[in-house]
Motif scaffolding. Sequence first.
Motif, mmCIF file in Angstrom:
data_model
loop_
_atom_site.group_PDB
_atom_site.id
_atom_site.type_symbol
_atom_site.label_atom_id
_atom_site.label_comp_id
_atom_site.label_asym_id
_atom_site.label_seq_id
_atom_site.Cartn_x
_atom_site.Cartn_y
_atom_site.Cartn_z
ATOM 1 N N PRO A 15 10.884 -7.925 -10.520
ATOM 2 C CA PRO A 15 10.628 -7.454 -11.890
ATOM 3 C C PRO A 15 11.665 -6.409 -12.301
ATOM 4 C CG PRO A 15 8.608 -7.480 -10.589
ATOM 5 C CD PRO A 15 9.731 -7.730 -9.636
ATOM 6 N N ALA A 16 11.881 -6.303 -13.580
ATOM 7 C CA ALA A 16 12.906 -5.386 -14.094
ATOM 8 C C ALA A 16 12.625 -3.939 -13.689
ATOM 9 C CB ALA A 16 12.985 -5.503 -15.611
ATOM 10 N N PRO A 22 9.156 -3.403 -2.839
ATOM 11 C CA PRO A 22 7.819 -3.502 -2.231
ATOM 12 C C PRO A 22 7.845 -4.310 -0.944
ATOM 13 C CG PRO A 22 7.709 -3.917 -4.596
ATOM 14 C CD PRO A 22 9.158 -3.851 -4.246
ATOM 15 N N PRO A 23 7.168 -3.853 0.102
ATOM 16 C CA PRO A 23 7.122 -4.610 1.358
ATOM 17 C C PRO A 23 6.452 -5.956 1.140
ATOM 18 C CG PRO A 23 5.503 -2.837 1.360
ATOM 19 C CD PRO A 23 6.364 -2.625 0.163
ATOM 20 N N GLY A 24 6.956 -6.949 1.846
ATOM 21 C CA GLY A 24 6.413 -8.292 1.692
ATOM 22 C C GLY A 24 7.182 -9.130 0.698
ATOM 23 N N ALA A 27 15.145 -1.505 -11.519
ATOM 24 C CA ALA A 27 15.635 -0.265 -12.123
ATOM 25 C C ALA A 27 15.399 0.966 -11.240
ATOM 26 C CB ALA A 27 14.964 -0.048 -13.480
ATOM 27 N N ARG A 28 14.688 0.816 -10.153
ATOM 28 C CA ARG A 28 14.428 1.956 -9.271
ATOM 29 C C ARG A 28 15.715 2.493 -8.645
ATOM 30 N NH1 ARG A 28 9.143 0.185 -5.598
ATOM 31 N NH2 ARG A 28 7.552 0.443 -7.238
ATOM 32 N N LYS A 29 15.761 3.801 -8.474
ATOM 33 C CA LYS A 29 16.907 4.411 -7.801
ATOM 34 C C LYS A 29 16.870 4.053 -6.320
ATOM 35 C CE LYS A 29 15.932 8.619 -8.887
ATOM 36 N NZ LYS A 29 16.010 10.091 -8.969
#
Length: 419
Positions: free
Chosen positions: A80-81, A70-72, A85-87
């Motif tokens: 956060p987990a 996330p920007p910022g 976990a994002r690709k």
Amino acid sequence: MTRSEIRENLLVAMDTLRSRKIRSALTILGIVIGVTSVISVAAIIDGLNGYIQNRIKTFGSRSFFITRIPPGFTGLKPLPAKIRARKYLEIDDARYLRENIPGLDVSAAFAQKIDFGQGQPDSIRYADEHVEKLVVRGTQPEYAAALPLFTVETGRYISQYDEEHARDVVVIGAAIADSLFPHTDPIGKQVRLDGRLYEVIGVFERDPGLFGGFGVDMFACIPLANYHKNFPQVREIFLIFTAREDADLDTVRDQVVEAMRRRRRVPHNAENDFDVADPNFFTDLWNQLTGAMALLTGVISSIGLLVGGIGVMNIMLISVTERTGEIGIRKAIGARKADIRVQFLLEAVTLTGIGGTLGILAGGVISLLVRALISIPATISPFWVVMGVAISVSVGLFFGFYPANRAANLDPIVCLRYE
């Protein structure tokens, strides 16, 4: 009440204030502090707002960023987990968007280290000169077109040929060029970027950055293919795209989100595993910061104005008591309640008006000092000058009404017998 009567009451009020200079000065101190804080902070925020808006324009009003994180995010707290976990985004995502979104103008992928101060800082050297703690970014050729901030002043930007052959070429910021090549043209020179030889092919237009942060002056851009060859440990990819002038921004954004969800196989009932940010993100973030600053200033100035207003009420009540005999004489020779009330109100308004004027002048001096010493573009607008006057006059009217009304309602017989 006629104009001559108002003028006469004003002159009487001024004479009364002149006869009690020290007491009057101490009384208006709170007003001065309150108005000064309002004017100075408003000038700083107004100046910064204009500066931030101009900076956002250089990002491109039709430019969007796609990120995994996330920007910022500052790195002060762990991710956060579900974010971890994002690709990772892929380089081919930029080409995919360009081929599938009709309203897209330019799209590009870029990469850089995201270590939040940890790890080995990048460095660039030429002969005996070197620069450390710069930002090395791998970009595709379309990157400069998508982000006007990265405009080349001399030389050229990365070409498609450079990208296809992963050439060892670099475009550097003006501050880096000044440090490494103070007396010579950097174009065509060989520099060592993190120990590897690169040819300088361009220098960006000067951009010192925002509030001491990293600007384009401290960037070095190399072909994205070369970046992945030499920095294989960096997996984070970012995307930037711009919408066509004739396209609706919201429509293009929605189409990009849908395309990315399909490409990344996000279930229809799941939230996005990526974030899309536009220039409004930076504006909203800035507005939140200035909103908190304005709230804090409002609290501080309100305390000053409250203290000043109570001081005005106190001094006016004392003045009513000291001038009881004068009030009785004025009523005996025909002064009406309105005349007495206006006289004391004018004294209160004059007190706070002087305090407001001094506060405006003090705020202007502070704004000039801030502009000169800290290079923050503080600007006093006519609106806030008028607001300063209005606030000070309002305080005088509000806190001066009770003493003025009390003086107007005194019995003239009792006043004449008062000692």
